[in-house]
Design an enzyme around this catalytic site. Structure first.
Site, short mmCIF file in Angstrom:
data_model
loop_
_atom_site.label_atom_id
_atom_site.label_comp_id
_atom_site.label_asym_id
_atom_site.label_seq_id
_atom_site.Cartn_x
_atom_site.Cartn_y
_atom_site.Cartn_z
N LYS A 161 -1.37 2.80 9.77
CA LYS A 161 -0.01 3.36 9.91
C LYS A 161 -0.08 4.89 9.92
O LYS A 161 -1.00 5.48 9.34
CB LYS A 161 0.91 2.82 8.81
N LYS A 171 -3.89 2.72 -2.78
CA LYS A 171 -4.00 4.02 -3.44
C LYS A 171 -5.09 4.02 -4.49
O LYS A 171 -5.75 5.02 -4.71
CB LYS A 171 -2.66 4.44 -4.04
N LYS A 181 0.03 11.10 6.45
CA LYS A 181 -0.58 12.43 6.37
C LYS A 181 -2.08 12.37 6.17
O LYS A 181 -2.78 13.34 6.39
CB LYS A 181 0.09 13.23 5.25
P1 TYM Z 1 7.14 6.78 1.21
O1 TYM Z 1 7.46 8.07 0.59
O2 TYM Z 1 5.69 6.41 1.39
O3 TYM Z 1 7.80 6.67 2.63
C1 TYM Z 1 9.17 6.98 2.81
C2 TYM Z 1 9.81 6.10 3.86
O4 TYM Z 1 9.15 6.25 5.12
C3 TYM Z 1 8.73 4.98 5.59
N1 TYM Z 1 7.44 5.14 6.30
C4 TYM Z 1 7.20 4.67 7.52
N2 TYM Z 1 7.97 3.95 8.37
C5 TYM Z 1 7.43 3.63 9.57
N3 TYM Z 1 6.16 3.97 9.93
C6 TYM Z 1 5.36 4.69 9.12
N4 TYM Z 1 4.14 5.03 9.50
C7 TYM Z 1 5.87 5.06 7.84
N5 TYM Z 1 5.36 5.76 6.80
C8 TYM Z 1 6.34 5.81 5.87
C9 TYM Z 1 8.56 4.13 4.34
O5 TYM Z 1 8.63 2.76 4.61
C10 TYM Z 1 9.72 4.61 3.50
O6 TYM Z 1 10.92 3.98 3.86
N6 TYM Z 1 8.08 3.93 -2.72
C11 TYM Z 1 8.66 4.66 -1.63
C12 TYM Z 1 9.63 5.75 -2.06
C13 TYM Z 1 10.68 5.27 -2.98
C14 TYM Z 1 11.80 4.47 -2.64
C15 TYM Z 1 12.51 4.27 -3.85
C16 TYM Z 1 12.27 3.92 -1.44
C17 TYM Z 1 10.74 5.51 -4.32
N7 TYM Z 1 11.85 4.90 -4.85
C18 TYM Z 1 13.69 3.50 -3.88
C19 TYM Z 1 13.43 3.17 -1.48
C20 TYM Z 1 14.14 2.96 -2.69
C21 TYM Z 1 7.53 5.28 -0.83
O7 TYM Z 1 6.45 5.49 -1.32
O8 TYM Z 1 7.88 5.61 0.44
#
Ligand code: TYM
Length: 332
Positions: free
Chosen positions: A196, A114, A199
């Protein structure tokens, strides 16, 4: 009665939810909903580490809640809430910042990605984000944190923070386990199969609210591999495009790779692409329809997130009190 184990996770409302979020996270949450005491939230506080348009953030947060429910998270069985409604996240986040090392934060892949992408805005929040994520998790003392592969590193850092904190103050936090699905843990872009799905490459990304004809078009244009073999075989190293389509197909149909290879025996990639597209469309259709219906009922959504915040806050406060006492703050 034995207490249920706790499951917790969150998604940032930084973009419209996509198939990666669904297969990597939400689907896995829904499947275990009866077995656990569940907390799922919209991670809006994390989202502002990158500049947002306020009206869009508000819209996406509510849409995300509607999609959680439409995907099968019953608000009676799952505590669904908006992160910024539960002030304990920010408070524990601060405390944990003081127990998270600069070196640890510097190694985080998401920070590196990022900060490369948003060079004009490498802010403190972007850097210390994993300490807030650790707070999100630890307030609820979960046993499991169901996430996609890309979040494993953050959950592991959270485990290190727990060990450091517990080492100083005794058993305050439970050590959480990441819980990663077998199929769908890392859904790749349909147009750039070595990135991966996200968006940031919209043509290669299937959004949950997208129209069936647009989803069909994206799958038809999916990049398959340029090998001359043209045979559906699971080989992620040499055939990343085909392997990605197969893993999506496996995740939505429950079929194994061997079964998929058999199904497409003697047929080329041309047959695989629309079949995966159709399976995805049929999986998402009821979810999109139900989410659209829920979005028209703002009063209902409000009642869900209000009740969710109340319950989450009750649980979170207990942990926060304990932590404040341990670190030496005078009780109010
Ligand atoms: P975030 O918002 O980027 O993504 C949310 C969830 O979707 C999964 N994910 C994917 N899984 C498979 N293939 C993909 N292409 C893909 N893109 C996204 C992510 O692994 C995630 O599970 N930091 C976290 C959000 C968060 C969080 C937390 C998660 C904040 N606090 C506490 C768990 C516990 C994040 O940025 O995920």
């Amino acid at each position: 009665m034995e207490e249920k184990k706790v499951m917790l996770s969150g998604i940032q409302p930084s973009g419209d939810l996509h198939l990666g979020n669904y297969l990597g996270a939400i689907k896995n949450w829904v499947e275990r909903t009866d077995e656990f005491d569940n907390f799922y939230f919209m991670a809006d506080m994390h989202t502002i580490t990158v500049r947002q348009t306020p009206a869009d953030l508000r819209r996406r947060t509510l849409e995300q809640l509607a999609l959680y429910i439409a995907s099968g998270l019953d608000p009676e069985k799952n505590t669904l809430f908006i992160q910024s409604h539960v002030h304990q996240h920010a408070e524990l986040g601060w405390v944990l910042n003081c127990y998270t090392m600069f070196g640890e934060l510097s190694r985080m892949t998401q920070f590196k990605d990022k900060s490369a992408k948003h060079k004009e805005n490498i802010n403190g929040g972007l850097f210390t984000y994993p300490a807030l994520m650790a707070a999100d998790i630890l307030l609820y003392q979960p046993d499991f944190v169901p996430v996609g592969e890309d979040q494993k590193q953050h959950v592991e850092l959270c485990r290190n923070i727990v060990q450091r904190f517990n080492g100083l103050y005794g058993d305050v936090f439970k050590v959480p386990e990441p819980y990663i699905p077998k199929a769908g843990a890392r859904v790749m872009s349909l147009t750039v199969p070595d990135s991966k799905m996200s968006k940031s490459i919209p043509e290669g990304c299937v959004f949950l609210m997208e129209k069936p004809e647009d989803i069909a078009r994206k799958f038809k244009r999916a990049i398959t591999d340029s090998d001359t073999e043209n045979c559906v075989r699971y080989d992620p190293k040499n055939k990343p495009g085909v392997a990605n389509l197969m893993s999506i197909y496996s995740a939505v149909t429950g079929k194994t790779y061997a079964e998929i290879e058999k199904e497409f025996e003697g047929q080329g990639y041309g047959a695989l692409k629309p079949a995966v597209g159709d399976a995805v469309i049929e999986t998402l259709r009821p979810i999109r329809e139900e989410a659209t219906r829920l979005l028209a009922d703002k009063a209902y959504l409000e009642s869900v997130y209000r009740a969710g915040a109340e319950r989450a806050s009750y649980v979170a406060e207990k942990t926060l009190r304990k932590v404040y006492k341990k670190v030496g703050f005078v009780a109010r």
